[in-house]
Write a protein that holds these residues in place. Structure first.
Motif, PDB file in Angstrom:
ATOM      1  N   MET A   1      30.900  33.652  50.624  1.00  7.41           N
ATOM      2  CA  MET A   1      31.892  34.912  50.680  1.00  7.41           C
ATOM      3  C   MET A   1      30.809  36.047  51.015  1.00  7.41           C
ATOM      4  SD  MET A   1      34.469  36.334  47.888  1.00  7.41           S
ATOM      5  CE  MET A   1      35.200  34.910  47.910  1.00  7.41           C
ATOM      6  N   PRO A   2      30.649  36.544  52.277  1.00 10.40           N
ATOM      7  CA  PRO A   2      29.758  37.896  52.370  1.00 10.40           C
ATOM      8  C   PRO A   2      30.141  38.976  51.517  1.00 10.40           C
ATOM      9  CG  PRO A   2      30.422  36.715  54.431  1.00 10.40           C
ATOM     10  CD  PRO A   2      31.081  36.055  53.334  1.00 10.40           C
ATOM     11  N   GLN A   3      29.339  39.751  51.194  1.00  9.37           N
ATOM     12  CA  GLN A   3      29.776  41.125  50.775  1.00  9.37           C
ATOM     13  C   GLN A   3      29.097  42.379  51.485  1.00  9.37           C
ATOM     14  OE1 GLN A   3      30.990  41.281  47.796  1.00  9.37           O
ATOM     15  NE2 GLN A   3      31.178  38.856  47.441  1.00  9.37           N
ATOM     16  N   ALA A   4      30.022  43.356  51.758  1.00  6.89           N
ATOM     17  CA  ALA A   4      29.516  44.408  52.542  1.00  6.89           C
ATOM     18  C   ALA A   4      29.425  45.777  51.913  1.00  6.89           C
ATOM     19  CB  ALA A   4      30.265  44.544  54.140  1.00  6.89           C
ATOM     20  N   ASP A   5      28.455  46.280  51.916  1.00  9.43           N
ATOM     21  CA  ASP A   5      28.769  47.845  51.080  1.00  9.43           C
ATOM     22  C   ASP A   5      28.244  48.755  52.244  1.00  9.43           C
ATOM     23  OD1 ASP A   5      29.225  46.966  48.737  1.00  9.43           O
ATOM     24  OD2 ASP A   5      27.033  46.350  48.262  1.00  9.43           O
ATOM     25  N   LEU A   6      29.111  49.671  52.638  1.00 16.05           N
ATOM     26  CA  LEU A   6      29.119  50.575  53.680  1.00 16.05           C
ATOM     27  C   LEU A   6      28.721  52.118  52.940  1.00 16.05           C
ATOM     28  CD1 LEU A   6      28.980  51.704  56.454  1.00 16.05           C
ATOM     29  CD2 LEU A   6      31.534  51.814  56.067  1.00 16.05           C
ATOM     30  N   LYS A   7      27.515  52.677  52.817  1.00 16.35           N
ATOM     31  CA  LYS A   7      27.635  53.865  52.455  1.00 16.35           C
ATOM     32  C   LYS A   7      27.194  54.958  53.534  1.00 16.35           C
ATOM     33  CE  LYS A   7      25.150  51.609  48.511  1.00 16.35           C
ATOM     34  NZ  LYS A   7      23.844  51.240  48.062  1.00 16.35           N
ATOM     35  N   TYR A   8      27.739  56.125  53.317  1.00 16.22           N
ATOM     36  CA  TYR A   8      27.567  57.119  54.531  1.00 16.22           C
ATOM     37  C   TYR A   8      27.930  58.476  53.743  1.00 16.22           C
ATOM     38  CZ  TYR A   8      32.871  56.711  54.392  1.00 16.22           C
ATOM     39  OH  TYR A   8      34.007  56.656  54.024  1.00 16.22           O
ATOM     40  N   SER A   9      27.288  59.491  54.717  1.00 24.26           N
ATOM     41  CA  SER A   9      27.621  60.711  54.166  1.00 24.26           C
ATOM     42  C   SER A   9      28.928  61.422  54.701  1.00 24.26           C
ATOM     43  CB  SER A   9      26.296  61.821  54.736  1.00 24.26           C
ATOM     44  OG  SER A   9      26.277  61.915  56.331  1.00 24.26           O
ATOM     45  N   VAL A  10      29.411  62.294  53.692  1.00 23.37           N
ATOM     46  CA  VAL A  10      30.997  62.554  53.941  1.00 23.37           C
ATOM     47  C   VAL A  10      31.337  63.587  55.406  1.00 23.37           C
ATOM     48  CG1 VAL A  10      31.676  62.349  51.587  1.00 23.37           C
ATOM     49  CG2 VAL A  10      30.572  64.563  52.442  1.00 23.37           C
ATOM     50  N   ASP A  11      29.927  63.791  55.810  1.00 21.40           N
ATOM     51  CA  ASP A  11      30.351  64.519  57.066  1.00 21.40           C
ATOM     52  C   ASP A  11      30.232  63.735  58.109  1.00 21.40           C
ATOM     53  OD1 ASP A  11      27.388  63.870  57.046  1.00 21.40           O
ATOM     54  OD2 ASP A  11      26.695  65.408  57.998  1.00 21.40           O
ATOM     55  N   MET A  12      30.299  62.501  58.130  1.00 16.72           N
ATOM     56  CA  MET A  12      30.583  61.428  59.054  1.00 16.72           C
ATOM     57  C   MET A  12      31.699  61.297  59.572  1.00 16.72           C
ATOM     58  SD  MET A  12      27.519  60.119  60.207  1.00 16.72           S
ATOM     59  CE  MET A  12      28.420  59.042  61.159  1.00 16.72           C
ATOM     60  N   LYS A  13      31.986  61.271  60.861  1.00 21.26           N
ATOM     61  CA  LYS A  13      33.524  61.217  61.272  1.00 21.26           C
ATOM     62  C   LYS A  13      33.443  59.685  61.532  1.00 21.26           C
ATOM     63  CE  LYS A  13      33.375  65.623  63.472  1.00 21.26           C
ATOM     64  NZ  LYS A  13      32.852  66.015  64.777  1.00 21.26           N
ATOM     65  N   ILE A  14      34.040  58.769  60.512  1.00 26.16           N
ATOM     66  CA  ILE A  14      33.846  57.344  60.726  1.00 26.16           C
ATOM     67  C   ILE A  14      35.152  56.850  59.930  1.00 26.16           C
ATOM     68  CG2 ILE A  14      32.465  56.901  58.290  1.00 26.16           C
ATOM     69  CD1 ILE A  14      31.068  54.831  59.913  1.00 26.16           C
ATOM     70  N   ASP A  15      35.818  55.782  60.413  1.00 26.51           N
ATOM     71  CA  ASP A  15      36.905  55.067  59.874  1.00 26.51           C
ATOM     72  C   ASP A  15      36.329  53.673  59.357  1.00 26.51           C
ATOM     73  OD1 ASP A  15      38.997  53.550  59.403  1.00 26.51           O
ATOM     74  OD2 ASP A  15      40.210  53.813  61.363  1.00 26.51           O
ATOM     75  N   ALA A  16      36.023  54.022  57.896  1.00 26.77           N
ATOM     76  CA  ALA A  16      35.389  52.844  57.162  1.00 26.77           C
ATOM     77  C   ALA A  16      36.286  51.808  57.094  1.00 26.77           C
ATOM     78  CB  ALA A  16      35.251  53.490  55.734  1.00 26.77           C
TER      79      ALA A  16
END
Length: 108
Positions: A1-16
């Motif tokens: 079971m893979p685990q993915a952690d996505l960390k990003y600065s809130v100024d990113m326009k990203i659809d997490a």
């Protein structure tokens, strides 16, 4: 079971949510026995540079040799890049879960 952690600065326009779904799909396409990818997103309100950092951890299995891991890393990096719409620093890490890792489902 893979685990993915996505960390990003809130100024990113990203659809997490879409990015985590794409990560799960890429892993599944590349390694059909991987199982569901448990993904989480952590937007950072405090930061000093615009960034995206994806960490994916998988179980260490015999077929996941160095060539396999490098190819999957390249595919995951490409998926992340396709979801970025602005200039930023981008990092992707692919590693094995520790041997003492335990996973399962809890039913209440």
């Amino acid at each position: 079971m893979p685990q993915a952690d996505l960390k990003y600065s809130v100024d990113m326009k990203i659809d997490a949510v879409a990015l985590l779904a794409a990560i799960e799909a890429e892993i599944s396409d590349f390694d059909s026995g991987a199982g569901d990818c448990k993904g989480r997103a952590y937007p950072a309100a405090e930061f000093n540079h615009t960034h995206v950092f994806l960490t994916v951890r998988v179980l260490d299995k015999p077929h996941r040799d160095a060539a396999f891991m490098q190819a999957l890393l390249e595919k995951l990096t490409s998926v992340v890049d396709q979801h970025i719409e602005q200039s930023c620093s981008r990092s992707v890490e692919l590693a094995f879960l520790p041997k003492t890792y335990a996973t399962g489902k809890v039913s209440v």
